[in-house]
Scaffold this motif. Sequence first.
Motif: not given
Length: 451
Positions: A320-333, A335-346
């Motif tokens: 699951l961690g690997a999948a979230s890391l790949f997804a965060m990289g793909l979601a670069q456009p 990253w300025s949306v707070p929910g994306v970064a906050v959700g990933f950190v949690i």
Amino acid sequence: MASHAPAQGGLVLENSPRLRQLTVLLFYLTQGFPLGLFYYAIPAWMAAAGAGTGQIATVVAAAQLPWTLKLINGFLIDRYTFLPMGRRRAWIIGAQSLLVGTLLTAAVVAPAPTDLAILAAFGFAAGVATTFQDVAIDSLVVDIMPEEERMRASGSMFGAQIIGISLATALGGVLFAYSGFAAALAVLAAVPLAVLIFGIAIRERSGERRMPWSSGNAHEISRSIQVEAWAPLVRNALRALFAPLSLLLLPILVVRSIPHGGFEAFHPVLFTQTLGWRIESWTGFYSTTLLASGVIGLLFGGAVVARIGVQRTLLLTTGLGAASLFAMGLAQPFWSVPGVAVGFVIFSKLCAMGYFIAGIPLAMRLCTPAVAATQFTIYMAVGNFGRPIGAALAGVTVEQGFPQWLYWGGGLAWAAVAVTLFFVRFPGENAAAHAAAEVLPQGEGLAPRVD
């Protein structure tokens, strides 16, 4: 054999279960202060002043480096000590004094966010102090605590260090923002100083000295269990480490902290510069997630891992961690949306918590009885290499303009671990964990979170 002077007070660890538990809690609490400062609060302060990821990574990596050398600490603490003060207290007091001195000196020098060499030097010194204190306290637990107290002590270790990290991160963020660097370090040094005074006041066993110039003698128990031989220890530890399953475990331990070493360097930049958060907002959020993960792990982590199984938990969290890391990289456009970064950190915190809680018993299962303590310390020292690797990865990828590769690189590493766990069967139990404490005491006990 020297006779013992009578105890000159009631603060003797061997005589008081409550005092033993309080000692573990207080010293693990102060371990969290330099970690919270140099991993989170100071990087956020630097980022808010415009420092780049590479500059922050320099300071973070310097603070992390002593944790990769913790194996040396274990050998030194076991081999050399001042027995009239007990087997561990001289090291504990010395390490705690170095920590307090480092924080107060940093407050006096008051470096600017651009003084990388000075900040890195203070981070390294604080890391050296904390790692020596960590190994010495773990050794003290095994020397002094009876078996039935150690589980409770392990909970105190895990929870107290998380609380210390959270307090230092949150308070540091606020004090840096409103009072400045010097005032922040001076205020935060007060807690380690108070715990140092406590460490001077206690004794390990009756009749020992509080300080080198005090009256007292070495206890017979300390004399009888002091380790004096180097060659058998090193030879047997190396033989155990080069067993096939042990060689497979080593990269699993290293990979665990690679993403988070990168996050500690890049996320202050992401949140303060990309999302526009204030420094105290970022440190407050991060300390809250850190504290929540510690409480969840303390209350439910062990039970969940026991129910699912150690290897299955590792496979689940790394996948699951690997999948979230790949997804965060793909979601670069986004990253300025707070929910994306906050959700990933949690979510990444939850995955890292499962990885950590399940990884420790897996490492203990591979320890052989004759050298289990030293072998376990080596495992934990090797595992610390992941954090500076992650910090270096952040510096390279972000400075080259490809920050998404920080997440993809971590994702590839975690995915490789998941594949290994799918195909390799590690042992399901090991009866040697308790016997190890009778051989070389520094290794038993819960490892620190950044271990």
